[in-house]
Design a protein around this motif. Sequence first.
Motif, short mmCIF file in Angstrom:
data_model
loop_
_atom_site.label_atom_id
_atom_site.label_comp_id
_atom_site.label_asym_id
_atom_site.label_seq_id
_atom_site.Cartn_x
_atom_site.Cartn_y
_atom_site.Cartn_z
N ASP A 152 0.87 -1.18 0.00
CA ASP A 152 0.00 0.00 0.00
C ASP A 152 0.90 1.23 0.00
OD1 ASP A 152 -2.74 -0.17 -0.18
OD2 ASP A 152 -3.09 -0.34 1.96
N LEU A 153 0.76 2.09 -0.99
CA LEU A 153 1.54 3.32 -1.01
C LEU A 153 0.71 4.49 -0.49
CD1 LEU A 153 3.47 3.22 -4.41
CD2 LEU A 153 4.08 2.23 -2.21
N SER A 154 1.37 5.50 0.00
CA SER A 154 0.68 6.72 0.38
C SER A 154 0.05 7.35 -0.86
CB SER A 154 1.66 7.71 1.01
OG SER A 154 2.62 8.13 0.05
N TYR A 155 -0.91 8.23 -0.65
CA TYR A 155 -1.56 8.94 -1.75
C TYR A 155 -0.53 9.60 -2.66
CZ TYR A 155 -3.43 13.24 -3.83
OH TYR A 155 -3.70 14.28 -4.68
N ALA A 156 0.44 10.30 -2.07
CA ALA A 156 1.43 11.02 -2.87
C ALA A 156 2.29 10.08 -3.69
CB ALA A 156 2.31 11.88 -1.96
N ALA A 157 2.73 8.98 -3.08
CA ALA A 157 3.59 8.04 -3.80
C ALA A 157 2.83 7.38 -4.94
CB ALA A 157 4.12 6.98 -2.84
N ALA A 158 1.56 7.05 -4.71
CA ALA A 158 0.75 6.43 -5.76
C ALA A 158 0.52 7.40 -6.91
CB ALA A 158 -0.58 5.96 -5.19
#
Length: 282
Positions: A152-158
Amino acid sequence: MVKQSVVPMLVLVALAIAGCSSTPDHSSRYSISQDRAPAGNFDVSGLQDAQPRYEKPRSAGNKSPYTVWGKSYRVMSSNERYVQQGTASWYGEKFHGHKTSNGEIFNMYAMSAAHKSLRIPSYARVTNLDNGRSVIVRVNDRGPFHGDRLIDLSYAAAKKLGYLGSGTARVEVAAINVRPDGSMTMAGKPFGGSSEPIASTGNQALFVQLGSFSHRSPAQMLLEQASQAISNPMRVREIVTESGRFHRVQVGPFHNEDEALEAQTRLEDRGFKESILLTDNH
């Protein structure tokens, strides 16, 4: 709202371990019931990757085995040589400001991630196999616990990897191990610290980017501060993207990786900690 004192202890333990978007969640500790992206259009074009550094091993978040919703999971004894392909998801506003599995506060705008078995905190390079983009994230949470998802990536990383719209992406996750002396390996091989192989830039000039701003005045201020710390040429580069107009503070050009990394190190020693290495066409 259900008082914490009447919630079964097993559920509280599971929630403390889980802490990410794809975990079934029936608690009332979150202000919204469904995860979502934040309002507005957060620009990630100048967002730097997580910067791998040595962190002493911790017990927080590394209990093994642990159980979430009746299923048992094990934490790896070492992240060395870990590389795996699978499905990535992301988590955002619902979990923003809440504790991760190792007690830190989740920031959906930071380059972070949740993983079921990598030791935390740690670092990993995540590559979107559909578009070739790569980012480096700091793993500080447990999950995802939905289906066969790998990370699961953070919103920013995704968003930086380009899969917010689709929700998931096929990715490769390669663990980055940092030794006490600062040397690094990725999936068991020597690693230089960037999310993309610098050798692939050919004859393109390299720049060390210190920041990106929607207005010119803070960019000019940062440029003046940097010019007092280092004598290399630098510029404020104005670009227009789909997200708007930005002013990027960049030091360079440098014609090889060694020169660029040397300047980046000197800048970090003088307090400019949040920098990224990029080519002239970025």
